[in-house]
Enzyme design. Structure first.
Site, PDB file in Angstrom:
ATOM      1  N   ASP A   1       0.896  -1.443   0.022  1.00 46.01           N
ATOM      2  CA  ASP A   1      -0.027   0.142   0.064  1.00 46.01           C
ATOM      3  C   ASP A   1       0.794   1.095  -0.194  1.00 46.01           C
ATOM      4  OD1 ASP A   1      -3.327   0.213   0.906  1.00 46.01           O
ATOM      5  OD2 ASP A   1      -2.048   2.041   0.995  1.00 46.01           O
TER       6      ASP A   1
ATOM      7  N   GLY B   1     -36.239   0.600   3.280  1.00 43.78           N
ATOM      8  CA  GLY B   1     -35.786   1.456   4.388  1.00 43.78           C
ATOM      9  C   GLY B   1     -35.545   2.627   3.648  1.00 43.78           C
TER      10      GLY B   1
ATOM     11  N   LEU C   1     -35.187  -7.363  -0.576  1.00 41.27           N
ATOM     12  CA  LEU C   1     -36.356  -6.681  -0.661  1.00 41.27           C
ATOM     13  C   LEU C   1     -36.630  -6.132   0.763  1.00 41.27           C
ATOM     14  CD1 LEU C   1     -38.444  -9.218  -3.031  1.00 41.27           C
ATOM     15  CD2 LEU C   1     -37.697  -7.148  -3.251  1.00 41.27           C
TER      16      LEU C   1
ATOM     17  N   LYS D   1      -0.585   2.804   7.567  1.00 45.26           N
ATOM     18  CA  LYS D   1      -1.500   1.421   7.367  1.00 45.26           C
ATOM     19  C   LYS D   1      -0.361   0.258   7.297  1.00 45.26           C
ATOM     20  CE  LYS D   1      -5.368   2.149   4.706  1.00 45.26           C
ATOM     21  NZ  LYS D   1      -6.381   2.180   3.741  1.00 45.26           N
TER      22      LYS D   1
ATOM     23  N   ARG E   1     -18.580   5.537   3.746  1.00 38.80           N
ATOM     24  CA  ARG E   1     -18.530   6.036   2.476  1.00 38.80           C
ATOM     25  C   ARG E   1     -20.011   5.945   2.084  1.00 38.80           C
ATOM     26  NH1 ARG E   1     -13.467   2.760  -0.184  1.00 38.80           N
ATOM     27  NH2 ARG E   1     -14.231   1.412   1.382  1.00 38.80           N
TER      28      ARG E   1
ATOM     29  N   CYS F   1     -19.893   1.246  -2.708  1.00 39.51           N
ATOM     30  CA  CYS F   1     -19.814   0.408  -3.664  1.00 39.51           C
ATOM     31  C   CYS F   1     -21.334   0.929  -4.638  1.00 39.51           C
ATOM     32  CB  CYS F   1     -19.967  -1.113  -3.846  1.00 39.51           C
ATOM     33  SG  CYS F   1     -18.413  -1.741  -3.547  1.00 39.51           S
TER      34      CYS F   1
ATOM     35  N   GLU G   1     -14.548  -8.568  -7.368  1.00 36.77           N
ATOM     36  CA  GLU G   1     -14.839  -9.025  -6.136  1.00 36.77           C
ATOM     37  C   GLU G   1     -16.177  -8.837  -5.681  1.00 36.77           C
ATOM     38  OE1 GLU G   1     -12.945 -10.706  -3.936  1.00 36.77           O
ATOM     39  OE2 GLU G   1     -14.855 -10.749  -2.987  1.00 36.77           O
ATOM     40  N   PHE G   2     -16.936  -9.801  -4.927  1.00 41.85           N
ATOM     41  CA  PHE G   2     -18.391  -9.566  -4.624  1.00 41.85           C
ATOM     42  C   PHE G   2     -18.566  -9.576  -3.182  1.00 41.85           C
ATOM     43  CE2 PHE G   2     -17.997 -11.404  -8.905  1.00 41.85           C
ATOM     44  CZ  PHE G   2     -18.675 -10.773  -9.415  1.00 41.85           C
TER      45      PHE G   2
HETATM   46  N1  LIG Z   1     -15.447  -2.162  -0.219  1.00 45.69           N
HETATM   47  C1  LIG Z   1     -16.122  -3.229  -0.662  1.00 45.69           C
HETATM   48  O1  LIG Z   1     -17.225  -3.753  -0.241  1.00 45.69           O
HETATM   49  C2  LIG Z   1     -15.929  -3.472  -2.073  1.00 45.69           C
HETATM   50  C3  LIG Z   1     -16.376  -4.882  -2.737  1.00 45.69           C
HETATM   51  C4  LIG Z   1     -16.281  -5.278  -3.854  1.00 45.69           C
HETATM   52  C5  LIG Z   1     -15.511  -4.680  -4.598  1.00 45.69           C
HETATM   53  N2  LIG Z   1     -14.979  -3.555  -4.445  1.00 45.69           N
HETATM   54  C6  LIG Z   1     -14.140  -2.457  -5.103  1.00 45.69           C
HETATM   55  O2  LIG Z   1     -12.900  -2.951  -4.838  1.00 45.69           O
HETATM   56  C7  LIG Z   1     -11.889  -1.732  -5.130  1.00 45.69           C
HETATM   57  C8  LIG Z   1     -11.171  -1.461  -3.676  1.00 45.69           C
HETATM   58  O3  LIG Z   1     -12.213  -1.050  -2.839  1.00 45.69           O
HETATM   59  P1  LIG Z   1     -11.948  -0.935  -1.319  1.00 45.69           P
HETATM   60  O4  LIG Z   1     -13.271  -0.725  -0.566  1.00 45.69           O
HETATM   61  O5  LIG Z   1     -11.104  -2.085  -0.599  1.00 45.69           O
HETATM   62  O6  LIG Z   1     -11.002   0.479  -1.225  1.00 45.69           O
HETATM   63  P2  LIG Z   1     -10.114   1.122  -0.057  1.00 45.69           P
HETATM   64  O7  LIG Z   1     -10.311   2.495  -0.321  1.00 45.69           O
HETATM   65  O8  LIG Z   1     -10.682   0.542   1.098  1.00 45.69           O
HETATM   66  O9  LIG Z   1      -8.818   0.720  -0.169  1.00 45.69           O
HETATM   67  C9  LIG Z   1      -8.039   0.955  -1.462  1.00 45.69           C
HETATM   68  C10 LIG Z   1      -6.691   0.817  -0.867  1.00 45.69           C
HETATM   69  O10 LIG Z   1      -5.665   1.098  -1.933  1.00 45.69           O
HETATM   70  C11 LIG Z   1      -4.798   1.815  -1.466  1.00 45.69           C
HETATM   71  N3  LIG Z   1      -3.963   2.499  -2.911  1.00 45.69           N
HETATM   72  C12 LIG Z   1      -4.119   3.673  -3.327  1.00 45.69           C
HETATM   73  N4  LIG Z   1      -3.565   3.681  -4.497  1.00 45.69           N
HETATM   74  C13 LIG Z   1      -2.461   2.715  -4.385  1.00 45.69           C
HETATM   75  C14 LIG Z   1      -1.131   2.563  -4.974  1.00 45.69           C
HETATM   76  N5  LIG Z   1      -0.873   3.143  -6.196  1.00 45.69           N
HETATM   77  N6  LIG Z   1      -0.572   1.586  -4.731  1.00 45.69           N
HETATM   78  C15 LIG Z   1      -0.872   0.803  -3.694  1.00 45.69           C
HETATM   79  N7  LIG Z   1      -1.914   0.889  -2.890  1.00 45.69           N
HETATM   80  C16 LIG Z   1      -2.706   1.981  -3.282  1.00 45.69           C
HETATM   81  C17 LIG Z   1      -5.313   2.829  -0.606  1.00 45.69           C
HETATM   82  O11 LIG Z   1      -4.236   3.439   0.053  1.00 45.69           O
HETATM   83  C18 LIG Z   1      -6.162   2.137  -0.090  1.00 45.69           C
HETATM   84  O12 LIG Z   1      -5.542   1.502   1.319  1.00 45.69           O
HETATM   85  C19 LIG Z   1     -12.768  -0.579  -5.414  1.00 45.69           C
HETATM   86  O13 LIG Z   1     -12.820  -0.652  -7.130  1.00 45.69           O
HETATM   87  C20 LIG Z   1     -14.251  -1.092  -4.968  1.00 45.69           C
HETATM   88  O14 LIG Z   1     -15.218  -0.581  -5.870  1.00 45.69           O
HETATM   89  C21 LIG Z   1     -15.201  -2.819  -3.086  1.00 45.69           C
END
Ligand SMILES: NC(=O)c1ccc[n+]([C@@H]2O[C@H](COP(=O)([O-])OP(=O)(O)OC[C@H]3O[C@@H](n4cnc5c(N)ncnc54)[C@H](O)[C@@H]3O)[C@@H](O)[C@H]2O)c1
Length: 429
Positions: free
Chosen positions: A28, A242, A239, A33, A316, A249, A138-139
């Site tokens: 990261d 709320g 369903l 972190k 968020r 997302c 990812e789901f």
């Molecule tokens: N949160 C969810 O429930 C969820 C579920 C499915 C898919 N997604 C998708 O997965 C992706 C990540 O979501 P998230 O919620 O984990 O995001 P997040 O913001 O929690 O985490 C992203 C991480 O990436 C790091 N980062 C940014 N630029 C970087 C770089 N150049 N090199 C290394 N690290 C870097 C950030 O510091 C951060 O820790 C998004 O596209 C999201 O839409 C999220």
């Protein structure tokens, strides 16, 4: 294997693959972190994740060093954030920054777990002809991310001709988890993710509109949803009426799909309605309160729950943010409590008073609004809560509480899509 970006998705991916016995290098750009995680301290609230991290610490190397990652890992799972831009499109700048750091020498495989618009894979592959590319959306759901990752409904693996071997390697990693593996092309894999989230959001907005009609005609949306959900063509999930969806997302992915369609020359009308219904749904709480209290200026309103859903501290696009702003816009004083998201929320809601417990938040309040269905609210001593409040009025924004129990505790109870409570004499005050 390597993970780039250790937020919700990346951290869960790294820790779960380590649990399956893999050596993981997780990179990261945020040094604090990385340091916290290397010390076994999780940076997000996710049930079961902390313990799993600590028992697998020796298998995961957390680092800010890209060279270390490239030296030790061939499969690189990209899990960086793709937030919305001002235009509503997905912001791919972090994805691009990662790709710019990768060598195009055939020694690595880019596995895209971030949610990206269809076409992203093709464009990266064009720029990096010798970097095999696999789309593996990812789901997982926040709040049950570890369980979702370890027991997937399906695993989607998209690869284009020439990248089959890379896709096989990704499939081999996921095989031990079970769940149907869907092998497809990259653009279809990208669309499966966007379409899945858009469909779930559509279900939520649909049932919320049904709820609003139920209020007009004296029906109960819980009964309606139950009766609908037993039809196997419909199914019972998503369903639950709320005050609308939020989170990192659904809002951004629905908007990104709408924009993707528009940029490609197609007007995705349905998604406009899904988004608008969701926005208005959060605001309906205000009119429910006004019906009982009259103008809200000077009224003290307690928000119970702030995170966008229970069992997470993710704020968020949380509905609480819009609601707090609307209530303050009406001149109300807003006090709030969340079991775990208080700190994150405090940074975003600086003019909201944060309480240390639900009962403290309710002290002297003219009304409570249940915003997030945390389990502890079901177990609250509601008779004690009623005694503490200036007026025992509750709007249950998630239809989570037992209306009969709340009424027995002395509350005027308002749900979503249920018969409305008779407005009390309060309006006259
Ligand atoms: N949160 C969810 O429930 C969820 C579920 C499915 C898919 N997604 C998708 O997965 C992706 C990540 O979501 P998230 O919620 O984990 O995001 P997040 O913001 O929690 O985490 C992203 C991480 O990436 C790091 N980062 C940014 N630029 C970087 C770089 N150049 N090199 C290394 N690290 C870097 C950030 O510091 C951060 O820790 C998004 O596209 C999201 O839409 C999220």
């Amino acid at each position: 294997m390597g993970v780039i970006g250790v937020g919700w998705v990346g951290l869960v991916t790294a820790v779960c693959f380590a649990e399956l016995g893999r050596q993981v290098v997780a990179r990261d750009i945020v040094a604090e972190k990385v340091e916290a995680l290397a010390g076994g301290e999780t940076t997000i609230h996710e049930p079961g994740l902390g313990e799993m991290l600590r028992r697998n610490l020796e298998r995961i190397t957390f680092t800010t060093d890209m060279d270390l990652l490239l030296e030790r890992a061939r499969l690189l799972f990209v899990c960086v954030d793709t937030p919305p831009t001002y235009s509503g499109d997905a912001d791919l700048s972090r994805v691009r920054a990662v790709v710019d750091d990768l060598p195009d020498d055939g020694g690595h495989v880019l596995v895209m777990k971030s949610t990206v618009p269809a076409g992203t894979g093709h464009s990266i592959r064009r720029d990096m002809p010798d970097l095999p590319y696999v789309s593996c959306p990812e789901f997982l759901k926040e709040g049950s991310a570890v369980a979702d990752f370890m027991h997937p409904d399906r695993v989607v693996i998209g690869a284009d001709p020439g990248d089959e071997e890379a896709a096989d390697a990704v499939e081999a990693l996921y095989r031990p988890l079970g769940g149907e593996v869907i092998r497809t092309d990259v653009a279809s894999a990208e669309m499966i993710k966007l379409a899945s989230n858009a469909f779930l959001a559509t279900k939520i907005s649909f049932i919320n509109e049904i709820a609003n009609v139920c209020e007009e005609v004296g029906a109960d949306v819980g009964e309606v949803a139950n009766g609908m959900g037993l039809d196997q063509r419909i199914g019972p999930s998503f369903l639950r009426a709320g005050i609308g969806y939020g989170g990192s997302c659904f809002p951004k992915d629905v908007s990104a799909l709408k924009m993707l369609a528009g940029n490609s020359g197609y007007h995705f009308q349905l998604l406009n309605a899904v988004i608008e219904v969701n926005e208005l749904q959060k605001r309906r709480v205000v009119s429910k309160l006004v019906r009982h209290l009259g103008p809200l200026a000077g009224r003290r309103i307690a928000l119970l729950g702030l995170a966008f859903k229970p069992d997470t501290d993710d704020m968020r696009e949380a509905s609480s943010l819009v609601l707090a702003a609307r209530l303050q816009g009406e001149g109300a004083e807003v006090v709030a409590y969340d079991p775990v998201a208080g700190e994150r929320a405090g940074e975003l809601l600086s003019s909201v008073t944060m309480a240390d417990s639900a009962l403290e938040a309710l002290r002297g309040a003219d009304a409570a609004v249940l915003v997030t269905e945390w389990g502890e609210f079901a177990a609250l001593d509601w008779a004690e809560a009623a005694a503490r409040m200036a007026r025992p009025l509750i709007v249950d924004g998630r239809n989570f509480l037992d209306p009969a129990a709340l009424r027995a505790a002395g509350f005027a109870y308002e749900g979503i899509g249920k018969q409305q409570a008779t407005a009390t004499a309060a309006t006259a005050e």
